[in-house]
Design a protein around this motif. Structure first.
Motif, PDB file in Angstrom:
ATOM      1  N   UNK A  90     -12.819   5.461  -2.466  1.00  0.00           N
ATOM      2  CA  UNK A  90     -13.407   4.354  -1.717  1.00  0.00           C
ATOM      3  C   UNK A  90     -12.470   3.982  -0.565  1.00  0.00           C
ATOM      4  N   UNK A  91     -13.036   3.853   0.626  1.00  0.00           N
ATOM      5  CA  UNK A  91     -12.249   3.543   1.814  1.00  0.00           C
ATOM      6  C   UNK A  91     -12.621   2.166   2.345  1.00  0.00           C
TER       7      UNK A  91
ATOM      8  N   UNK B 215     -15.122  -4.924  -2.371  1.00  0.00           N
ATOM      9  CA  UNK B 215     -14.739  -3.629  -2.941  1.00  0.00           C
ATOM     10  C   UNK B 215     -14.000  -3.839  -4.262  1.00  0.00           C
ATOM     11  N   UNK B 216     -13.076  -4.785  -4.274  1.00  0.00           N
ATOM     12  CA  UNK B 216     -12.313  -5.067  -5.484  1.00  0.00           C
ATOM     13  C   UNK B 216     -13.174  -5.578  -6.623  1.00  0.00           C
TER      14      UNK B 216
ATOM     15  N   UNK C 141      -9.703   5.929  -9.618  1.00  0.00           N
ATOM     16  CA  UNK C 141     -10.318   5.755  -8.298  1.00  0.00           C
ATOM     17  C   UNK C 141      -9.244   5.757  -7.215  1.00  0.00           C
ATOM     18  N   UNK C 142      -9.471   6.577  -6.210  1.00  0.00           N
ATOM     19  CA  UNK C 142      -8.577   6.622  -5.049  1.00  0.00           C
ATOM     20  C   UNK C 142      -9.040   5.552  -4.063  1.00  0.00           C
ATOM     21  N   UNK C 143      -8.178   4.569  -3.808  1.00  0.00           N
ATOM     22  CA  UNK C 143      -8.510   3.489  -2.883  1.00  0.00           C
ATOM     23  C   UNK C 143      -7.612   3.579  -1.653  1.00  0.00           C
TER      24      UNK C 143
ATOM     25  N   UNK D  74      -2.985  -3.857  -8.301  1.00  0.00           N
ATOM     26  CA  UNK D  74      -1.536  -3.896  -8.107  1.00  0.00           C
ATOM     27  C   UNK D  74      -1.072  -2.917  -7.043  1.00  0.00           C
ATOM     28  N   UNK D  75      -1.928  -1.967  -6.689  1.00  0.00           N
ATOM     29  CA  UNK D  75      -1.521  -0.948  -5.721  1.00  0.00           C
ATOM     30  C   UNK D  75      -2.750  -0.326  -5.072  1.00  0.00           C
ATOM     31  N   UNK D  76      -2.547   0.280  -3.916  1.00  0.00           N
ATOM     32  CA  UNK D  76      -3.566   1.155  -3.330  1.00  0.00           C
ATOM     33  C   UNK D  76      -2.979   2.562  -3.277  1.00  0.00           C
ATOM     34  N   UNK D  77      -3.854   3.529  -3.336  1.00  0.00           N
ATOM     35  CA  UNK D  77      -3.394   4.916  -3.339  1.00  0.00           C
ATOM     36  C   UNK D  77      -2.914   5.352  -1.958  1.00  0.00           C
TER      37      UNK D  77
END
Length: 272
Positions: free
Chosen positions: A41-42, A53-54, A67-69, A97-100
């Motif tokens: 998801x971008x 999105x969250x 999921x790759x964010x 807590x993080x984005x990819x």
């Protein structure tokens, strides 16, 4: 779902772009995509939809780790401290807590990318981003960013479709093991009824859109993030890895035209 592998990292080759998706529509589209198997998801600070999105991710049955964010820092937040502060605010909106992957959305000529990269490195060291990259950087800017960066540049996200093929940038990305993420792969709707894609699609029992997306993902190190709000189109956009285009078909699909590409972009921007 197929993956692109760069720098030892696997990224789903097809994701969902969320530009111009806001509010309930964004939430429902992301929710549907996750239900249908999307794991990429971008979003971006500029899109004003990170919260939706969250929420969609939090409400889904899919684990966050699967999921790759990707999100993007606005150019106005390119300085080190602003990168750190604004990204932490993005994480709050996304509820993670993080984005990819964290990208600088556009180049900021008033800020050295060295300073931007320091902020990204701090976030990576704190575990708040996994990887860093850029968006809308031409080849020379990407090369310069890589030279200045204190963190590996995993990706460059650019407008990329059969009328705007980025040959030099694409070759450079393949050479330095960097992912090119293609946004607007359907030329802002200009490929939906394209006769060349229609003809090739009939041969493979695929839609023109599926042919265009298969062309995009057929390049080395290239992923794509088409946007759609249609559940059926979401399904079709992901169902592109069960056929191959011939070299002749790929050559016919590629028709670089700066004039046509710009015209389609402006038409989309102006809502014509």
């Amino acid at each position: 779902m197929e993956h692109v592998t760069v720098q030892g990292v696997e990224v789903p080759a097809v994701g969902l772009g969320t530009w111009q998706l806001t509010g309930r529509e964004c939430y429902e589209t992301v929710s549907a995509a996750l239900e249908l198997g999307y794991r990429h998801i971008d979003t971006a600070q500029m899109y004003d939809n990170e919260e939706q999105v969250g929420r969609a991710l939090a409400d889904s049955a899919v684990d966050r780790e699967d999921v790759w964010i990707t999100t993007k820092v606005t150019p106005g937040n390119a300085r080190r401290d602003d990168v750190v502060e604004s990204t932490r605010e993005s994480l709050d909106r996304l509820g993670t807590d993080y984005v990819d992957l964290l990208l600088l959305h556009w180049p900021n000529p008033l800020v050295s990318f060295r300073d931007t990269a320091r902020g990204m490195a701090e976030l990576r060291d704190d575990g708040q981003i996994r990887h860093a990259g850029v968006s809308n950087f031409r080849r020379w800017r990407l090369r310069r960013a890589r030279e200045k960066s204190t963190v590996p540049i995993l990706a460059d996200q650019v407008r990329f479709h059969p009328f705007y093929t980025h040959g030099a940038l694409r070759e450079y990305c393949a050479k330095v093991d960097t992912m090119l993420t293609a946004y607007s792969p359907l030329a802002h709707g200009g490929l939906l009824d394209d006769p060349v894609l229609t003809e090739i699609g009939e041969r493979h029992d695929k839609t023109p859109v599926q042919v265009a997306l298969r062309w995009v993902t057929g390049f080395e190190n290239v992923a794509t993030i088409p946007k759609t709000t249609s559940r059926e189109h979401l399904r079709q956009n992901a169902a592109i890895f069960d056929f191959e285009l011939t070299d002749d078909e790929r050559d016919r699909i590629a028709r670089p035209s700066y004039l046509k590409s710009t015209g389609l972009f402006l038409r989309n921007e102006m809502g014509i």
